[in-house]
Motif scaffolding. Structure first.
Motif, mmCIF file in Angstrom:
data_model
loop_
_atom_site.group_PDB
_atom_site.id
_atom_site.type_symbol
_atom_site.label_atom_id
_atom_site.label_comp_id
_atom_site.label_asym_id
_atom_site.label_seq_id
_atom_site.Cartn_x
_atom_site.Cartn_y
_atom_site.Cartn_z
ATOM 1 N N ARG A 1 -62.052 14.161 -0.444
ATOM 2 C CA ARG A 1 -61.328 13.097 -1.139
ATOM 3 C C ARG A 1 -59.826 13.197 -0.888
ATOM 4 O O ARG A 1 -59.129 12.188 -0.809
ATOM 5 N N LEU A 2 -59.311 14.413 -0.778
ATOM 6 C CA LEU A 2 -57.882 14.583 -0.517
ATOM 7 C C LEU A 2 -57.506 13.967 0.830
ATOM 8 O O LEU A 2 -56.527 13.231 0.946
ATOM 9 N N MET A 3 -58.305 14.257 1.862
ATOM 10 C CA MET A 3 -58.020 13.724 3.193
ATOM 11 C C MET A 3 -58.150 12.207 3.212
ATOM 12 O O MET A 3 -57.362 11.507 3.850
ATOM 13 N N VAL A 4 -59.133 11.692 2.464
ATOM 14 C CA VAL A 4 -59.302 10.245 2.377
ATOM 15 C C VAL A 4 -58.074 9.606 1.739
ATOM 16 O O VAL A 4 -57.561 8.582 2.194
ATOM 17 N N GLY A 5 -57.586 10.233 0.660
ATOM 18 C CA GLY A 5 -56.444 9.660 -0.048
ATOM 19 C C GLY A 5 -55.175 9.654 0.758
ATOM 20 O O GLY A 5 -54.415 8.684 0.744
ATOM 21 N N LEU A 6 -54.925 10.747 1.490
ATOM 22 C CA LEU A 6 -53.674 10.865 2.230
ATOM 23 C C LEU A 6 -53.666 10.050 3.518
ATOM 24 O O LEU A 6 -52.600 9.831 4.097
ATOM 25 N N THR A 7 -54.822 9.617 3.972
ATOM 26 C CA THR A 7 -54.877 8.859 5.226
ATOM 27 C C THR A 7 -55.450 7.465 5.019
ATOM 28 O O THR A 7 -54.734 6.469 5.077
ATOM 29 N N ILE A 8 -56.738 7.379 4.719
ATOM 30 C CA ILE A 8 -57.401 6.075 4.671
ATOM 31 C C ILE A 8 -56.863 5.207 3.545
ATOM 32 O O ILE A 8 -56.600 4.016 3.727
ATOM 33 N N VAL A 9 -56.702 5.790 2.326
ATOM 34 C CA VAL A 9 -56.208 4.984 1.215
ATOM 35 C C VAL A 9 -54.766 4.537 1.468
ATOM 36 O O VAL A 9 -54.413 3.380 1.266
ATOM 37 N N ALA A 10 -53.919 5.474 1.935
ATOM 38 C CA ALA A 10 -52.518 5.124 2.206
ATOM 39 C C ALA A 10 -52.419 4.060 3.290
ATOM 40 O O ALA A 10 -51.648 3.101 3.173
ATOM 41 N N PHE A 11 -53.207 4.213 4.358
ATOM 42 C CA PHE A 11 -53.176 3.224 5.431
ATOM 43 C C PHE A 11 -53.852 1.925 5.002
ATOM 44 O O PHE A 11 -53.441 0.834 5.383
ATOM 45 N N GLY A 12 -54.909 2.064 4.193
ATOM 46 C CA GLY A 12 -55.625 0.874 3.745
ATOM 47 C C GLY A 12 -54.779 -0.033 2.879
ATOM 48 O O GLY A 12 -54.870 -1.258 2.981
ATOM 49 N N THR A 13 -53.924 0.557 2.029
ATOM 50 C CA THR A 13 -53.057 -0.283 1.195
ATOM 51 C C THR A 13 -51.999 -0.994 2.032
ATOM 52 O O THR A 13 -51.349 -1.932 1.547
ATOM 53 N N SER A 14 -51.824 -0.551 3.281
ATOM 54 C CA SER A 14 -50.894 -1.222 4.187
ATOM 55 C C SER A 14 -51.586 -2.289 5.038
ATOM 56 O O SER A 14 -50.939 -2.919 5.877
ATOM 57 N N SER A 15 -52.882 -2.501 4.813
ATOM 58 C CA SER A 15 -53.611 -3.471 5.639
ATOM 59 C C SER A 15 -53.061 -4.896 5.524
ATOM 60 O O SER A 15 -53.073 -5.636 6.524
ATOM 61 N N PRO A 16 -52.558 -5.343 4.340
ATOM 62 C CA PRO A 16 -51.954 -6.682 4.328
ATOM 63 C C PRO A 16 -50.756 -6.799 5.263
ATOM 64 O O PRO A 16 -50.595 -7.813 5.948
ATOM 65 N N GLU A 17 -49.900 -5.758 5.292
ATOM 66 C CA GLU A 17 -48.763 -5.775 6.216
ATOM 67 C C GLU A 17 -49.237 -5.863 7.665
ATOM 68 O O GLU A 17 -48.656 -6.582 8.484
ATOM 69 N N LEU A 18 -50.316 -5.135 7.981
ATOM 70 C CA LEU A 18 -50.834 -5.141 9.349
ATOM 71 C C LEU A 18 -51.291 -6.534 9.755
ATOM 72 O O LEU A 18 -50.890 -7.056 10.801
ATOM 73 N N VAL A 19 -52.117 -7.151 8.917
ATOM 74 C CA VAL A 19 -52.659 -8.466 9.273
ATOM 75 C C VAL A 19 -51.560 -9.514 9.327
ATOM 76 O O VAL A 19 -51.525 -10.344 10.237
ATOM 77 N N VAL A 20 -50.639 -9.493 8.362
ATOM 78 C CA VAL A 20 -49.549 -10.473 8.348
ATOM 79 C C VAL A 20 -48.649 -10.309 9.567
ATOM 80 O O VAL A 20 -48.259 -11.296 10.211
ATOM 81 N N SER A 21 -48.295 -9.066 9.912
ATOM 82 C CA SER A 21 -47.397 -8.836 11.049
ATOM 83 C C SER A 21 -48.047 -9.220 12.369
ATOM 84 O O SER A 21 -47.393 -9.778 13.260
ATOM 85 N N VAL A 22 -49.333 -8.928 12.529
ATOM 86 C CA VAL A 22 -50.037 -9.321 13.751
ATOM 87 C C VAL A 22 -50.119 -10.844 13.838
ATOM 88 O O VAL A 22 -49.877 -11.434 14.902
ATOM 89 N N GLU A 23 -50.449 -11.494 12.726
ATOM 90 C CA GLU A 23 -50.533 -12.960 12.705
ATOM 91 C C GLU A 23 -49.187 -13.580 13.058
ATOM 92 O O GLU A 23 -49.110 -14.547 13.833
ATOM 93 N N ALA A 24 -48.103 -13.017 12.498
ATOM 94 C CA ALA A 24 -46.766 -13.541 12.782
ATOM 95 C C ALA A 24 -46.387 -13.314 14.242
ATOM 96 O O ALA A 24 -45.781 -14.183 14.884
ATOM 97 N N ALA A 25 -46.740 -12.145 14.788
ATOM 98 C CA ALA A 25 -46.428 -11.861 16.189
ATOM 99 C C ALA A 25 -47.153 -12.823 17.122
ATOM 100 O O ALA A 25 -46.581 -13.310 18.107
ATOM 101 N N LEU A 26 -48.414 -13.103 16.817
ATOM 102 C CA LEU A 26 -49.183 -14.041 17.642
ATOM 103 C C LEU A 26 -48.622 -15.456 17.558
ATOM 104 O O LEU A 26 -48.800 -16.254 18.480
ATOM 105 N N SER A 27 -47.934 -15.763 16.458
ATOM 106 C CA SER A 27 -47.325 -17.089 16.281
ATOM 107 C C SER A 27 -45.878 -17.121 16.751
ATOM 108 O O SER A 27 -45.143 -18.070 16.458
ATOM 109 N N ASN A 28 -45.457 -16.075 17.470
ATOM 110 C CA ASN A 28 -44.077 -15.958 17.970
ATOM 111 C C ASN A 28 -43.046 -16.000 16.848
ATOM 112 O O ASN A 28 -41.969 -16.595 17.000
#
Length: 310
Positions: free
Chosen positions: A32-59
Motif C-alpha cells: 500500500r505504501l508503494m501504491v500511495g507514493l506512486t500510483i495514487v500520486a500520479f493518478g491524482t494528476s491524471s486530469p492534468e495529463l489528459v487536459v495537457s495532451v488535449e490542449a497540445a493536440l489542439s495547438n
C-alpha cells in the motif's frame, strides 16, 4: 456552467482511475505504501495529463504548459497551505532529503527546456525518461523503508482491493473515458471564456484550468488532514509536481511538440520560488505549521494580483 460540469467530470474520472489502478496494483503484490507514493500520486494528476495532451493536440501550448506550471504553483501554495491550516503536517525525512530537491530540480529543468518557448519531441523523451527513473527510485526507496511507519501510511491511504480484477479494469476504463470527456469540455469552454473576457489562454491555463485539474490532489490532502495523519499530503503533492513536469509535459510534447509563448518569466519564477521555499519550510522542525500554510496562501493571492491585470 460547462466549466463547472467539466471539473466535476475530471474529479469523478480521476477517482475511478485511482481506485481501479490502486486495487489492481495491490492484486499484483505491491504494498500500500508503494501504491500511495506512486500510483495514487500520479493518478491524482491524471486530469492534468489528459487536459495537457488535449490542449497540445489542439495547438494550444499555452494552456498545456500553463496547466502544469499553474498546477505546480497551486499544489504547493494552496493545497499544502490549506492542509497545514487544517492540521500541521509532519514531514518524512525522505521528502526533505530526496523528493523536494528532485521537485526543485525538475522545475529548473523545465525552465531551461522552455527557454526558447518550445518543447520538442526529443525534449519530451528526455522528460519522460526522467519520470521512469524517478518511479524506479521511489520503488527502491519504498522497499528500503519497510518499517512500522509504513503501516501508518497504509491506514492513511485506505487503499482497498476489489473483489475481482474485472472491476478494477472497469474502473480504469470508465475513469479514463470520463477524463477524456471532461478535459475536452474544460479546454473548449476555458478557451471560449478567455476570448469573451479578453483574457489570454496562458492566464486561463495558469489559473482556472490549473486549479480545476488539481482538485483530486486537494481532496486527497484534505482527507488525510482531517484524519489527523496527514503525512501522505506532502508525498502526494511533491510526487504530483514531479509527475506534472516529467510525465505530463513529457507525454504531451512527444505526442505533439508545442510552443508556449504566453507563459512569462513571472510564471516560471513563481513556480521556482515556491519549489525553493518548500524545502526550508519542510526542514524547520520537519513540520509544516499553520502560520507557514497561511504564508503560502498569502503569496499565492499576491501572484494572482500580479497575473490577472495582464
Amino acid at each position: 456552467m460547462y466549466i463547472a460540469f467539466a471539473l466535476v467530470l475530471l474529479f469523478i474520472g480521476a477517482e475511478g482511475l485511482v481506485r481501479g489502478s490502486s486495487s489492481l496494483a495491490l492484486r499484483a503484490g505491491l504494498s500500500r505504501l508503494m501504491v500511495g507514493l506512486t500510483i495514487v500520486a500520479f493518478g491524482t494528476s491524471s486530469p492534468e495529463l489528459v487536459v495537457s495532451v488535449e490542449a497540445a493536440l489542439s495547438n494550444q501550448g499555452d494552456i498545456s504548459v500553463g496547466n502544469v506550471v499553474g498546477s505546480n504553483i497551486f499544489n504547493i501554495a494552496v493545497i499544502l497551505g490549506i492542509t497545514a491550516l487544517v492540521c500541521p503536517i509532519p514531514v518524512h525525512r525522505q521528502v526533505i532529503k530526496v523528493d523536494a530537491p528532485v521537485a526543485l530540480g525538475v522545475a529548473l529543468l523545465l525552465v531551461l527546456l522552455l527557454f526558447n518557448q518550445t518543447l520538442s519531441r526529443f525534449e519530451g523523451v528526455l522528460l519522460f525518461s526522467g519520470i521512469v527513473a524517478y518511479t524506479w527510485m521511489s520503488f527502491i526507496l519504498a522497499r528500503r523503508e519497510a518499517s512500522p511507519a509504513s503501516a501508518d501510511n497504509e491506514d492513511i491511504l485506505a487503499v482497498t482491493q476489489s473483489r475481482h480484477w474485472g472491476m478494477d479494469i472497469a474502473f480504469i476504463l470508465a475513469g479514463l473515458a470520463v477524463l477524456v470527456v471532461g478535459s475536452r469540455l474544460l479546454v473548449e469552454h476555458a478557451v471560449a471564456l478567455a476570448g469573451s473576457f479578453g483574457i489570454s489562454e496562458a492566464v486561463i491555463g495558469l489559473t482556472i484550468v490549473a486549479a480545476g485539474t488539481s482538485m483530486p490532489e486537494l481532496a486527497t490532502s484534505l482527507v488525510a488532514a482531517f484524519r489527523k495523519q496527514p503525512d501522505i499530503a506532502i508525498g502526494n503533492i511533491v510526487g504530483s509536481n514531479i509527475f506534472n513536469v516529467l510525465g505530463i509535459l513529457g507525454v504531451a510534447s512527444v505526442i505533439s511538440p508545442m510552443e508556449a509563448p504566453g507563459i512569462s518569466a513571472l510564471d516560471y519564477g513563481v513556480m521556482i520560488m515556491f519549489s525553493v521555499l518548500l524545502i526550508p519550510l519542510l526542514y524547520t522542525g520537519r513540520r509544516l505549521h499553520r502560520v507557514e500554510g497561511g504564508v503560502l496562501l498569502a503569496l499565492y493571492f499576491g501572484y494572482l494580483f500580479l497575473l490577472w491585470p495582464e
